[in-house]
Write a protein that holds these residues in place. Structure first.
Motif, mmCIF file in Angstrom:
data_model
loop_
_atom_site.group_PDB
_atom_site.id
_atom_site.type_symbol
_atom_site.label_atom_id
_atom_site.label_comp_id
_atom_site.label_asym_id
_atom_site.label_seq_id
_atom_site.Cartn_x
_atom_site.Cartn_y
_atom_site.Cartn_z
ATOM 1 N N ARG A 78 0.807 -1.218 0.000
ATOM 2 C CA ARG A 78 0.000 0.000 0.000
ATOM 3 C C ARG A 78 0.838 1.265 0.000
ATOM 4 O O ARG A 78 0.550 2.216 -0.720
ATOM 5 N N SER A 79 1.869 1.314 0.825
ATOM 6 C CA SER A 79 2.586 2.575 1.033
ATOM 7 C C SER A 79 4.085 2.482 0.790
ATOM 8 O O SER A 79 4.774 3.492 0.832
ATOM 9 N N GLY A 80 4.603 1.278 0.553
ATOM 10 C CA GLY A 80 6.036 1.134 0.400
ATOM 11 C C GLY A 80 6.770 1.076 1.716
ATOM 12 O O GLY A 80 8.003 1.008 1.741
ATOM 13 N N GLU A 81 6.063 1.081 2.824
ATOM 14 C CA GLU A 81 6.673 1.031 4.148
ATOM 15 C C GLU A 81 7.165 -0.384 4.422
ATOM 16 O O GLU A 81 6.370 -1.329 4.510
ATOM 17 N N ASP A 82 8.490 -0.545 4.535
ATOM 18 C CA ASP A 82 9.044 -1.886 4.710
ATOM 19 C C ASP A 82 9.650 -2.110 6.086
ATOM 20 O O ASP A 82 10.369 -3.086 6.301
ATOM 21 N N ASP A 83 9.379 -1.191 7.034
ATOM 22 C CA ASP A 83 9.932 -1.376 8.375
ATOM 23 C C ASP A 83 9.420 -2.655 9.022
ATOM 24 O O ASP A 83 10.151 -3.330 9.751
ATOM 25 N N ALA A 94 5.285 -10.279 -14.553
ATOM 26 C CA ALA A 94 4.040 -9.534 -14.739
ATOM 27 C C ALA A 94 4.232 -8.164 -14.115
ATOM 28 O O ALA A 94 4.962 -8.020 -13.126
ATOM 29 N N LEU A 95 3.585 -7.151 -14.669
ATOM 30 C CA LEU A 95 3.744 -5.791 -14.188
ATOM 31 C C LEU A 95 2.390 -5.091 -14.079
ATOM 32 O O LEU A 95 2.102 -4.148 -14.816
ATOM 33 N N PRO A 96 1.525 -5.518 -13.174
ATOM 34 C CA PRO A 96 0.243 -4.817 -12.986
ATOM 35 C C PRO A 96 0.468 -3.510 -12.234
ATOM 36 O O PRO A 96 1.504 -3.312 -11.590
ATOM 37 N N LYS A 97 -0.506 -2.604 -12.319
ATOM 38 C CA LYS A 97 -0.378 -1.330 -11.612
ATOM 39 C C LYS A 97 -1.711 -0.939 -10.997
ATOM 40 O O LYS A 97 -2.781 -1.424 -11.384
ATOM 41 N N ALA A 98 -1.631 -0.063 -10.006
ATOM 42 C CA ALA A 98 -2.822 0.465 -9.324
ATOM 43 C C ALA A 98 -2.535 1.895 -8.915
ATOM 44 O O ALA A 98 -1.380 2.267 -8.656
ATOM 45 N N SER A 99 -3.578 2.714 -8.857
ATOM 46 C CA SER A 99 -3.392 4.092 -8.437
ATOM 47 C C SER A 99 -3.178 4.151 -6.926
ATOM 48 O O SER A 99 -3.673 3.301 -6.179
ATOM 49 N N GLN A 100 -2.436 5.159 -6.482
ATOM 50 C CA GLN A 100 -2.187 5.306 -5.051
ATOM 51 C C GLN A 100 -3.486 5.571 -4.303
ATOM 52 O O GLN A 100 -3.647 5.142 -3.148
ATOM 53 N N ARG A 101 -4.428 6.262 -4.951
ATOM 54 C CA ARG A 101 -5.715 6.514 -4.295
ATOM 55 C C ARG A 101 -6.444 5.202 -4.021
ATOM 56 O O ARG A 101 -7.072 5.033 -2.973
ATOM 57 N N LEU A 145 -4.968 2.314 -3.552
ATOM 58 C CA LEU A 145 -4.240 1.635 -2.482
ATOM 59 C C LEU A 145 -4.549 2.233 -1.119
ATOM 60 O O LEU A 145 -4.497 1.538 -0.101
ATOM 61 N N ASP A 146 -4.857 3.527 -1.097
ATOM 62 C CA ASP A 146 -5.171 4.179 0.178
ATOM 63 C C ASP A 146 -6.537 3.780 0.710
ATOM 64 O O ASP A 146 -6.841 4.035 1.875
ATOM 65 N N ASP A 147 -7.365 3.193 -0.136
ATOM 66 C CA ASP A 147 -8.692 2.764 0.296
ATOM 67 C C ASP A 147 -8.557 1.476 1.104
ATOM 68 O O ASP A 147 -8.237 0.418 0.574
ATOM 69 N N SER A 148 -8.797 1.566 2.397
ATOM 70 C CA SER A 148 -8.595 0.412 3.279
ATOM 71 C C SER A 148 -9.577 -0.720 2.988
ATOM 72 O O SER A 148 -9.354 -1.870 3.375
#
Length: 393
Positions: A83-88, A184-191, A193-196
């Protein structure tokens, strides 16, 4: 030990039995007091350890405690990465020793957690692909070698006095199946991804599974072996009467681009060796299957029969039929039907892991998900597969 003692009154004598009973009662009472004291001490020690553990988690690991669910730590951390790229969360799991076999450094992306990987695998198995009937092996190397004994050892009769003559030695064939990268290289909009409420894992698994299933199914049939698996139809096909190892044998229908009755299919079945025939399966596309369903024997009975139970494949001459849409249509000189023991005749080699790399920069405002899987395939036993060619000879 209790200090209770049995004293004799003046002029009385205490018996030994009474003394022993009194001593036992005293010992029992003292032991109960001792046990209670030990239990109290252990409970206090356990309370102290619990408090210390809670304080350690609160002060040392606040980020992990708030960011992950200990019931499914890798799944939640991987979802946060998508969702956010946060890998911590994934880094913390790796350092902490949790799911160390599924997390790798960010330079190569992160492995899909086991739950998501299983969902993708189930979709691949459900598609109409040679994978469903082939021999599928998991390997960790860059290639997979199949050793085939293509000839037989010699043998002879001997009597009691004659010397034994040396017999012929079987020949071992080595077939190397390289593993190629399927991506494979699918994509999604950040908006999005922000939808929980959006189930990112199910969506990603579905997109990748569909892409991989169609690509590998086509390669298992028609792949040329260049950066992809080698398909069964990419090998040289020769008339089964002059078949040699390294080629696939075919049986002609006797008519160019058409059937000459159902006899050709019967010939195809019995062109396969008896050792393979018991596990035989027909492979054809839907259009060819529609033409085969109309064929009848000399008594007017259809050669094709539908499955008797739900989910059971249709049968042709008693053998199951796999509908693979990448098989060619009926045409002049086309090898439109294959029959054989594909578990022995075709091997699919793959690495069990699926890598996903998140790229939020290359296609702004969309986020790309680069998924890769290494897979290879090739014919492993040329005697186990036969083709039906729609030609005169």
């Amino acid at each position: 030990m209790s200090k209770t003692e049995t004293k004799a009154r003046a002029g009385e004598v205490v018996s030994p039995i009474a003394e022993v009973k009194s001593a036992v009662v005293g010992f029992t009472n003292d032991f109960k007091d001792f046990s209670k004291d030990i239990d109290d001490r252990l409970k206090k020690q356990e309370e102290r350890m619990t408090m210390f553990e809670r304080k350690s988690k609160t002060t040392v690991r606040p980020v992990l405690a708030a960011a992950t669910d200990f019931g499914a730590p890798h799944q939640k951390a991987f979802n946060a990465y998508l969702r956010s790229g946060e890998d911590d969360g994934l880094r913390g799991l790796e350092l902490d020793g949790k799911s160390m076999s599924t997390a790798v450094n960010s330079d190569g992306g992160y492995l899909v957690d086991p739950q998501t990987a299983e969902s993708i695998k189930s979709v691949l198995n459900a598609t109409a692909s040679i994978r469903a009937i082939a021999d599928v092996v998991n390997v960790e190397a860059a290639s997979y070698d199949v050793l085939i004994d293509s000839t037989e050892a010699g043998a002879g009769w001997a009597d009691e006095t004659s010397s034994t003559v040396e017999s012929s030695t079987p020949t071992i064939e080595r077939i190397t199946i390289p593993l190629n990268e399927l991506s494979a290289l699918p994509k999604a909009s950040q908006r999005l991804l922000d939808d929980s409420a959006f189930d990112i894992e199910s969506w990603l698994a579905g997109r990748i599974a569909d892409k991989f299933a169609r690509a590998e199914a086509a390669a298992f049939i028609n792949g040329d072996g260049v950066d992809k698996p080698t398909g069964i139809l990419n090998h040289t096909a020769v008339d089964n009467d002059v078949w040699t190892w390294g080629n696939l044998g075919y049986v002609p229908t006797g008519v160019d681009g058409d059937f000459n009755g159902g006899e050709a299919i019967i010939d195809l079945v019995y062109a396969l060796g008896a050792q393979y025939r018991s596990n035989g399966t027909f492979v054809m596309n839907s259009k060819t299957a529609g033409a085969v369903r109309k064929l009848k024997d000399a008594d007017g009975r259809f050669l094709w029969s539908d499955g008797l139970a739900a989910g059971e494949p249709a049968r042709l001459l008693g053998y199951p039929v796999l509908i693979a849409e990448d098989m060619p249509d009926i045409a002049s000189g086309a090898d439109a039907i294959a029959f054989g023991d594909f578990n022995a005749g075709y091997t699919v080699a793959e690495r069990p892991d699926l890598r996903v790399l998140r790229d939020p920069f290359s296609a702004k405002p969309h986020v790309l998900f680069y998924a890769t899987k290494r897979i290879g395939g090739d014919v492993s036993d040329f005697a186990a597969i036969k083709l039906l060619r729609f030609s005169v000879s």
